[in-house]
Enzyme design. Structure first.
Site, mmCIF file in Angstrom:
data_model
loop_
_atom_site.group_PDB
_atom_site.id
_atom_site.type_symbol
_atom_site.label_atom_id
_atom_site.label_comp_id
_atom_site.label_asym_id
_atom_site.label_seq_id
_atom_site.Cartn_x
_atom_site.Cartn_y
_atom_site.Cartn_z
ATOM 1 N N ASP A 1 0.821 -1.212 0.000
ATOM 2 C CA ASP A 1 0.000 0.000 0.000
ATOM 3 C C ASP A 1 0.851 1.257 0.000
ATOM 4 O O ASP A 1 2.055 1.223 0.224
ATOM 5 C CB ASP A 1 -0.863 0.024 1.273
ATOM 6 C CG ASP A 1 -2.074 -0.877 1.141
ATOM 7 O OD1 ASP A 1 -2.435 -1.216 0.016
ATOM 8 O OD2 ASP A 1 -2.641 -1.224 2.185
ATOM 9 N N LYS B 1 -3.017 4.289 -3.884
ATOM 10 C CA LYS B 1 -3.559 5.311 -4.789
ATOM 11 C C LYS B 1 -2.418 6.014 -5.501
ATOM 12 O O LYS B 1 -1.475 6.480 -4.864
ATOM 13 C CB LYS B 1 -4.381 6.305 -3.975
ATOM 14 C CG LYS B 1 -5.231 7.186 -4.853
ATOM 15 C CD LYS B 1 -6.127 8.083 -4.038
ATOM 16 C CE LYS B 1 -6.967 8.917 -4.984
ATOM 17 N NZ LYS B 1 -7.791 9.872 -4.280
ATOM 18 N N MET C 1 -7.737 9.301 9.489
ATOM 19 C CA MET C 1 -8.413 9.704 8.246
ATOM 20 C C MET C 1 -9.377 10.870 8.491
ATOM 21 O O MET C 1 -10.447 10.941 7.865
ATOM 22 C CB MET C 1 -9.192 8.515 7.647
ATOM 23 C CG MET C 1 -8.294 7.356 7.288
ATOM 24 S SD MET C 1 -9.201 5.894 6.787
ATOM 25 C CE MET C 1 -9.769 5.262 8.346
HETATM 26 C C1 LIG Z 1 -6.404 3.694 6.099
HETATM 27 S S1 LIG Z 1 -5.808 4.207 7.668
HETATM 28 C C2 LIG Z 1 -4.708 2.878 7.974
HETATM 29 C C3 LIG Z 1 -4.269 2.790 9.402
HETATM 30 C C4 LIG Z 1 -3.243 1.709 9.627
HETATM 31 N N1 LIG Z 1 -3.777 0.388 9.368
HETATM 32 C C5 LIG Z 1 -2.672 1.755 11.037
HETATM 33 O O1 LIG Z 1 -2.891 0.831 11.841
HETATM 34 O O2 LIG Z 1 -1.960 2.701 11.334
HETATM 35 C C6 LIG Z 1 -4.752 5.518 7.216
HETATM 36 C C7 LIG Z 1 -4.743 6.648 8.233
HETATM 37 O O3 LIG Z 1 -3.873 6.321 9.307
HETATM 38 C C8 LIG Z 1 -3.250 7.497 9.785
HETATM 39 N N2 LIG Z 1 -1.801 7.356 9.626
HETATM 40 C C9 LIG Z 1 -1.145 6.297 9.140
HETATM 41 N N3 LIG Z 1 0.184 6.477 9.208
HETATM 42 C C10 LIG Z 1 0.371 7.703 9.751
HETATM 43 C C11 LIG Z 1 1.506 8.471 10.085
HETATM 44 N N4 LIG Z 1 2.750 8.008 9.893
HETATM 45 N N5 LIG Z 1 1.328 9.690 10.645
HETATM 46 C C12 LIG Z 1 0.088 10.165 10.871
HETATM 47 N N6 LIG Z 1 -1.027 9.489 10.577
HETATM 48 C C13 LIG Z 1 -0.900 8.272 10.028
HETATM 49 C C14 LIG Z 1 -3.797 8.656 8.980
HETATM 50 O O4 LIG Z 1 -4.910 9.180 9.672
HETATM 51 C C15 LIG Z 1 -4.213 7.959 7.705
HETATM 52 O O5 LIG Z 1 -5.217 8.693 7.038
#
Ligand SMILES: C[S@@+](CC[C@H](N)C(=O)[O-])C[C@H]1O[C@@H](n2cnc3c(N)ncnc32)[C@H](O)[C@@H]1O
Length: 264
Positions: free
Chosen positions: A36, A58, A172
């Site tokens: 991803d 994406k 998100m």
């Molecule tokens: C589709 S979700 C996936 C979450 C992922 N499975 C997890 O456990 O972290 C994606 C969201 O996770 C958050 N996110 C993921 N990595 C991040 C990072 N390094 N810093 C800030 N937010 C993050 C953001 O809100 C992003 O829009």
């Protein structure tokens, strides 16, 4: 021919050092890796040179690849007897559609293993010096999606969350920050509640902006995805517990401020 197995592996939140040992072991032996957008590309350097790398995130200017198409890729390789590492940002079962993928694999009769990852929900606040619970400030936290905040029939019960949970971690939610703030205020959360918005947490580009429900929308204007939002009294601890100083957070950005500066 025996069917292959699919490994749903959490890649952690960005810092490659947060990848699990099991995940790394699988990456180093992978034949096919399906990954991803939020996966740190550094991790792909661990994959054998002759392995296939398939990006299903994406791409700029294009729609996301449909979940059904991703499922077909995973099942297709497995049916040809090839093991697949399905690498996902954070933890595969936290807003990662890992549950849907596992269901599709089960329905297709494909064996799978779940390798949990360090979720951004806990790691990103931690790298910003914000504990999700603390004896003096919070004894509960919830991780919710902010993606649906604008829907009139959101599946997230903002009315209950606003006051029933001490710390809210919202994934998100950046684009819907104004609606999220409005919902929390409308359902009784104080305007003085501290809030942090953290961009690209655990990476060298980590940037954090803090404020309160009253002013965070204005303060977070420069923040870009991926970002998560932390709402609650625990954000007050950031100024004392800050420990990770990458470029973005090394010097307080012009818009950053510490909640204590307001004398709250
Ligand atoms: C589709 S979700 C996936 C979450 C992922 N499975 C997890 O456990 O972290 C994606 C969201 O996770 C958050 N996110 C993921 N990595 C991040 C990072 N390094 N810093 C800030 N937010 C993050 C953001 O809100 C992003 O829009």
């Amino acid at each position: 021919m025996n069917p292959g197995k699919v490994y749903l592996v959490g890649a952690g939140p960005g810092d490659p050092g947060l990848m699990t040992m099991r995940g790394m072991q699988l990456l180093r032996a992978a034949q096919v890796v399906v990954y991803d957008q939020l996966v740190n590309p550094v991790l792909l350097e661990e994959v054998p040179v002759d392995a296939e790398r398939i990006f299903v995130g994406k791409q700029a200017g294009k729609h996301c690849i449909a979940q059904g198409d991703i499922n077909e890729v995973l099942i297709g390789y497995a049916w040809r007897g090839i093991d697949v590492v399905r690498l996902k940002g954070g933890d595969p079962f936290v807003f990662g559609r890992g549950g849907e993928e596992a269901e599709a694999l089960r329905d297709a009769g494909v064996a799978f293993e779940i390798v949990p990852g360090v979720s951004s929900a806990v790691a990103v606040p931690a790298y910003a010096g914000i504990p999700l619970t603390h004896r003096n400030y919070a004894s509960s936290f919830a991780v919710v999606t902010g993606h649906e905040a604008v829907k009139s029939k959101s599946t997230v019960d903002w009315a209950k969350l606003a006051t029933a949970v001490d710390t809210l971690v919202i994934l998100m939610g950046l684009h819907n920050l104004p609606s999220i703030v409005a919902k929390l205020l409308a359902h009784g959360r104080s305007a003085n509640t501290p809030v942090a918005v953290i961009q690209q947490g655990t990476t060298e580009r980590q940037t954090t902006v803090t404020g309160t429900l009253a002013d965070i929308v204005e303060r977070a204007r420069t923040i870009k995805a991926p970002a998560l939002i932390v709402v609650g009294e625990v954000v007050r601890l950031k100024s004392a517990l800050d420990w990770f100083f990458p470029n973005g957070d090394a010097e307080p950005a012009p818009t950053a401020h510490r909640v204590q500066d307001h004398g709250e």
